[in-house]
Design a protein around this motif. Structure first.
Motif, PDB file in Angstrom:
ATOM      1  N   ARG A  25      45.144  -6.533  57.868  1.00 16.72           N
ATOM      2  CA  ARG A  25      45.667  -6.831  59.208  1.00 16.72           C
ATOM      3  C   ARG A  25      44.965  -5.968  60.257  1.00 16.72           C
ATOM      4  NH1 ARG A  25      49.670  -3.386  57.067  1.00 16.72           N
ATOM      5  NH2 ARG A  25      50.235  -1.637  58.460  1.00 16.72           N
ATOM      6  N   ASN A  26      44.307  -4.887  59.796  1.00 13.34           N
ATOM      7  CA  ASN A  26      43.534  -4.013  60.673  1.00 13.34           C
ATOM      8  C   ASN A  26      42.266  -3.633  59.932  1.00 13.34           C
ATOM      9  OD1 ASN A  26      42.471  -1.523  61.836  1.00 13.34           O
ATOM     10  ND2 ASN A  26      44.336  -1.419  63.055  1.00 13.34           N
ATOM     11  N   LYS A  27      41.132  -4.186  60.368  1.00 16.55           N
ATOM     12  CA  LYS A  27      39.867  -3.986  59.657  1.00 16.55           C
ATOM     13  C   LYS A  27      39.328  -2.573  59.801  1.00 16.55           C
ATOM     14  CE  LYS A  27      38.584  -8.836  60.340  1.00 16.55           C
ATOM     15  NZ  LYS A  27      37.612  -9.762  60.970  1.00 16.55           N
ATOM     16  N   GLU A  28      39.612  -1.919  60.936  1.00 17.37           N
ATOM     17  CA  GLU A  28      39.083  -0.582  61.155  1.00 17.37           C
ATOM     18  C   GLU A  28      39.791   0.457  60.280  1.00 17.37           C
ATOM     19  OE1 GLU A  28      39.717  -2.742  63.805  1.00 17.37           O
ATOM     20  OE2 GLU A  28      37.548  -3.131  63.761  1.00 17.37           O
ATOM     21  N   LEU A  29      41.103   0.313  60.143  1.00 12.46           N
ATOM     22  CA  LEU A  29      41.881   1.273  59.371  1.00 12.46           C
ATOM     23  C   LEU A  29      42.141   0.817  57.940  1.00 12.46           C
ATOM     24  CD1 LEU A  29      44.531   2.307  62.066  1.00 12.46           C
ATOM     25  CD2 LEU A  29      42.547   3.630  61.281  1.00 12.46           C
ATOM     26  N   PHE A  30      41.648  -0.372  57.581  1.00 11.56           N
ATOM     27  CA  PHE A  30      41.860  -0.924  56.232  1.00 11.56           C
ATOM     28  C   PHE A  30      43.355  -1.001  55.917  1.00 11.56           C
ATOM     29  CE2 PHE A  30      37.524   0.011  56.256  1.00 11.56           C
ATOM     30  CZ  PHE A  30      36.880  -0.451  55.128  1.00 11.56           C
ATOM     31  N   LEU A  31      44.108  -1.520  56.863  1.00  8.30           N
ATOM     32  CA  LEU A  31      45.539  -1.715  56.649  1.00  8.30           C
ATOM     33  C   LEU A  31      45.763  -3.106  56.084  1.00  8.30           C
ATOM     34  CD1 LEU A  31      46.833  -0.107  59.964  1.00  8.30           C
ATOM     35  CD2 LEU A  31      46.931   0.879  57.670  1.00  8.30           C
ATOM     36  N   PRO A  32      46.437  -3.209  54.948  1.00  8.49           N
ATOM     37  CA  PRO A  32      46.556  -4.493  54.260  1.00  8.49           C
ATOM     38  C   PRO A  32      47.672  -5.372  54.799  1.00  8.49           C
ATOM     39  CG  PRO A  32      47.640  -2.806  52.981  1.00  8.49           C
ATOM     40  CD  PRO A  32      47.035  -2.108  54.185  1.00  8.49           C
ATOM     41  N   VAL A  33      47.572  -6.652  54.489  1.00 12.65           N
ATOM     42  CA  VAL A  33      48.608  -7.613  54.875  1.00 12.65           C
ATOM     43  C   VAL A  33      49.846  -7.464  53.994  1.00 12.65           C
ATOM     44  CG1 VAL A  33      49.137 -10.092  55.022  1.00 12.65           C
ATOM     45  CG2 VAL A  33      46.921  -9.234  55.815  1.00 12.65           C
ATOM     46  N   THR A  34      49.639  -7.066  52.749  1.00  9.41           N
ATOM     47  CA  THR A  34      50.751  -6.963  51.789  1.00  9.41           C
ATOM     48  C   THR A  34      50.676  -5.656  51.007  1.00  9.41           C
ATOM     49  OG1 THR A  34      49.575  -7.911  49.897  1.00  9.41           O
ATOM     50  CG2 THR A  34      50.611  -9.469  51.439  1.00  9.41           C
ATOM     51  N   ASN A  35      51.762  -5.321  50.341  1.00  4.41           N
ATOM     52  CA  ASN A  35      51.717  -4.289  49.307  1.00  4.41           C
ATOM     53  C   ASN A  35      50.889  -4.807  48.136  1.00  4.41           C
ATOM     54  OD1 ASN A  35      53.746  -3.247  50.998  1.00  4.41           O
ATOM     55  ND2 ASN A  35      54.947  -2.452  49.284  1.00  4.41           N
ATOM     56  N   SER A  36      50.502  -3.905  47.247  1.00  2.64           N
ATOM     57  CA  SER A  36      49.827  -4.310  46.010  1.00  2.64           C
ATOM     58  C   SER A  36      50.211  -3.320  44.919  1.00  2.64           C
ATOM     59  CB  SER A  36      48.307  -4.352  46.196  1.00  2.64           C
ATOM     60  OG  SER A  36      47.813  -3.095  46.650  1.00  2.64           O
ATOM     61  N   LEU A  37      49.957  -3.711  43.670  1.00  5.85           N
ATOM     62  CA  LEU A  37      50.330  -2.863  42.543  1.00  5.85           C
ATOM     63  C   LEU A  37      49.256  -2.954  41.471  1.00  5.85           C
ATOM     64  CD1 LEU A  37      53.857  -2.319  41.164  1.00  5.85           C
ATOM     65  CD2 LEU A  37      52.004  -2.721  39.546  1.00  5.85           C
ATOM     66  N   SER A  38      48.818  -1.801  40.987  1.00  9.14           N
ATOM     67  CA  SER A  38      47.665  -1.770  40.087  1.00  9.14           C
ATOM     68  C   SER A  38      47.919  -0.902  38.863  1.00  9.14           C
ATOM     69  CB  SER A  38      46.445  -1.225  40.837  1.00  9.14           C
ATOM     70  OG  SER A  38      46.679   0.128  41.213  1.00  9.14           O
ATOM     71  N   LEU A  39      46.975  -0.972  37.935  1.00 12.81           N
ATOM     72  CA  LEU A  39      46.963  -0.120  36.754  1.00 12.81           C
ATOM     73  C   LEU A  39      45.632   0.623  36.718  1.00 12.81           C
ATOM     74  CD1 LEU A  39      48.229   0.801  34.050  1.00 12.81           C
ATOM     75  CD2 LEU A  39      47.129  -1.180  32.968  1.00 12.81           C
ATOM     76  N   THR A  40      45.697   1.955  36.743  1.00  6.88           N
ATOM     77  CA  THR A  40      44.488   2.777  36.622  1.00  6.88           C
ATOM     78  C   THR A  40      44.083   2.814  35.156  1.00  6.88           C
ATOM     79  OG1 THR A  40      45.114   4.101  38.531  1.00  6.88           O
ATOM     80  CG2 THR A  40      43.529   5.079  37.014  1.00  6.88           C
ATOM     81  N   LEU A  41      42.763   2.762  34.902  1.00  5.30           N
ATOM     82  CA  LEU A  41      42.260   2.615  33.531  1.00  5.30           C
ATOM     83  C   LEU A  41      41.229   3.685  33.188  1.00  5.30           C
ATOM     84  CD1 LEU A  41      42.097  -1.188  33.966  1.00  5.30           C
ATOM     85  CD2 LEU A  41      43.517  -0.051  32.242  1.00  5.30           C
ATOM     86  N   ASP A  42      41.169   4.031  31.912  1.00  3.04           N
ATOM     87  CA  ASP A  42      40.351   5.170  31.508  1.00  3.04           C
ATOM     88  C   ASP A  42      38.885   4.843  31.238  1.00  3.04           C
ATOM     89  OD1 ASP A  42      40.565   3.760  29.120  1.00  3.04           O
ATOM     90  OD2 ASP A  42      41.361   5.439  27.943  1.00  3.04           O
ATOM     91  N   ALA A  43      38.533   3.582  31.055  1.00  4.19           N
ATOM     92  CA  ALA A  43      37.203   3.243  30.557  1.00  4.19           C
ATOM     93  C   ALA A  43      36.104   3.335  31.609  1.00  4.19           C
ATOM     94  CB  ALA A  43      37.221   1.832  29.959  1.00  4.19           C
ATOM     95  N   PHE A  44      36.442   3.116  32.865  1.00  3.07           N
ATOM     96  CA  PHE A  44      35.438   3.111  33.934  1.00  3.07           C
ATOM     97  C   PHE A  44      35.830   4.144  34.992  1.00  3.07           C
ATOM     98  CE2 PHE A  44      35.515  -1.390  32.441  1.00  3.07           C
ATOM     99  CZ  PHE A  44      34.243  -1.414  31.882  1.00  3.07           C
ATOM    100  N   TYR A  45      34.826   4.864  35.498  1.00  2.00           N
ATOM    101  CA  TYR A  45      35.123   5.919  36.461  1.00  2.00           C
ATOM    102  C   TYR A  45      33.871   6.276  37.261  1.00  2.00           C
ATOM    103  CZ  TYR A  45      33.065   8.674  32.664  1.00  2.00           C
ATOM    104  OH  TYR A  45      32.227   9.136  31.696  1.00  2.00           O
ATOM    105  N   THR A  46      34.078   7.057  38.308  1.00  2.00           N
ATOM    106  CA  THR A  46      32.986   7.547  39.147  1.00  2.00           C
ATOM    107  C   THR A  46      33.086   9.066  39.244  1.00  2.00           C
ATOM    108  OG1 THR A  46      32.974   5.530  40.482  1.00  2.00           O
ATOM    109  CG2 THR A  46      31.923   7.461  41.439  1.00  2.00           C
TER     110      THR A  46
END
Length: 332
Positions: A25-46
């Motif tokens: 909803r705000n491209k400059e601040l990266f404010l999203p339109v909705t909530n989201s829910l994720s799972l962090t995973l061990d196999a890939f990282y930076t």
């Protein structure tokens, strides 16, 4: 003037959204339109190291050992500005060295782990002592999903209110310490043809289905949260798979239409459904890329992997378990 160095190195893991983030909803601040829910995973990282150096006159950015051009460095510089402002050091430039242990821009959440790692490194190097919730609002401004990669297990990213940046943050929801895994079916390791941000904007602006998306996400979140707490993988998987398909339906309905799917993606989907017919709890999710991720029980992950190996090859299938919070690394 004596040269001064302020450095730190951080590791952050990728996360895969089960309830998707698709639209700002705000491209400059990266404010999203909705909530989201994720799972962090061990196999890939930076792994990212930042070294602020009083003798530098501009920022320098290396990705996987390769010096990056002005375009890619400018994006990193804008992110570093957030921390320079917080430290009141506007002219303190840095060398950033980032190693992605995940294919970049292939729909495997490399930007999430990359900016989460950089946020953690900047916070430590400049001794800012920013708390995790606030740091997630910084990470979000590099890549929206980076807010979630600061934390392990299941993580919810709150959309917040209006243009209030501080109100849109990530927080831990569940430690995912149960019989749970995700099998990655890597269809294509190359960068995707449609950038996530461009695809997101195009869908938001042209897909007739997009106006339904916020309501669908709200319903899916309401149903999936108690299922996660109950360790009910079949309900969690069913909701996550449907949420992903709704996201991809919006891209297909955009004008002009586009999709991240490739022929191999569809083959992988068919294998997932066949596994379910055989009594295996296997559910797919896909992000902005052709690669398929399969949520399953950790105790059945090898059997799920075997179903894909005969078609895609051993090197294209990776089993991941729930991953940890982002954390500092000792410098070599």
């Amino acid at each position: 003037m004596t040269k001064q160095l302020f450095s730190a190195k951080f590791r952050a893991h990728t996360n895969i959204a089960l309830i998707k983030y698709w639209g700002k909803r705000n491209k400059e601040l990266f404010l999203p339109v909705t909530n989201s829910l994720s799972l962090t995973l061990d196999a890939f990282y930076t792994d990212t190291e930042v070294e602020f150096d009083t003798s530098l006159t501009s920022d320098v950015f290396y990705l996987d050992g390769v010096l990056q051009n002005d375009f890619h460095t400018a994006k990193v510089s804008r992110f570093l500005d957030l921390f320079r402002k917080e430290a009141n050091r506007p002219n303190l430039f840095a060398t950033v060295r980032s190693i992605n242990h995940v294919p970049t821009a292939a729909g495997l959440a490399s930007s999430a782990s990359a900016f989460a790692a950089l946020a953690g490194a900047c916070n430590l190097a400049l001794d800012l002592a920013i708390d995790t919730r606030t740091l997630s609002t910084f990470a979000r401004q590099g890549s929206g999903s980076a807010s979630r990669s600061l934390l392990g297990g299941f993580v919810e990213w709150h959309k917040g209110q209006g243009d209030d940046s501080a109100s849109s943050y990530a927080e831990a929801f569940d430690d995912a310490d149960w019989d749970l895994a995700m099998v990655f079916v890597i269809i294509n390791r190359q960068a995707k043809k449609v950038d996530s941000r461009l695809g997101m904007e195009h869908t938001n602006e042209t897909s007739p289905f997009y106006e339904l998306w916020p309501r669908e996400v709200a319903k899916d979140l309401e149903k999936i949260k108690p299922a996660i707490k109950a360790h009910d993988i079949d309900t969690v998987g069913t909701i996550a798979e449907h949420n992903a398909m709704k996201m991809h339906a919006m891209t297909i309905a955009a004008n002009p239409s586009f999709t991240y799917w490739e022929p191999g993606s569809i083959e992988a989907m068919q294998i997932v459904r066949q596994l379910r017919e055989e009594g295996i709890s296997a559910y797919l999710t896909m992000d902005a890329g052709p690669n398929v991720k399969v949520l399953c029980r950790a105790s059945e992950a090898e059997r799920v992997k075997a179903a894909f190996v005969s078609r895609f090859g051993e090197e294209q299938i990776v089993i991941a378990k729930p991953g940890p919070n982002a954390y500092p690394l000792d410098k070599e």
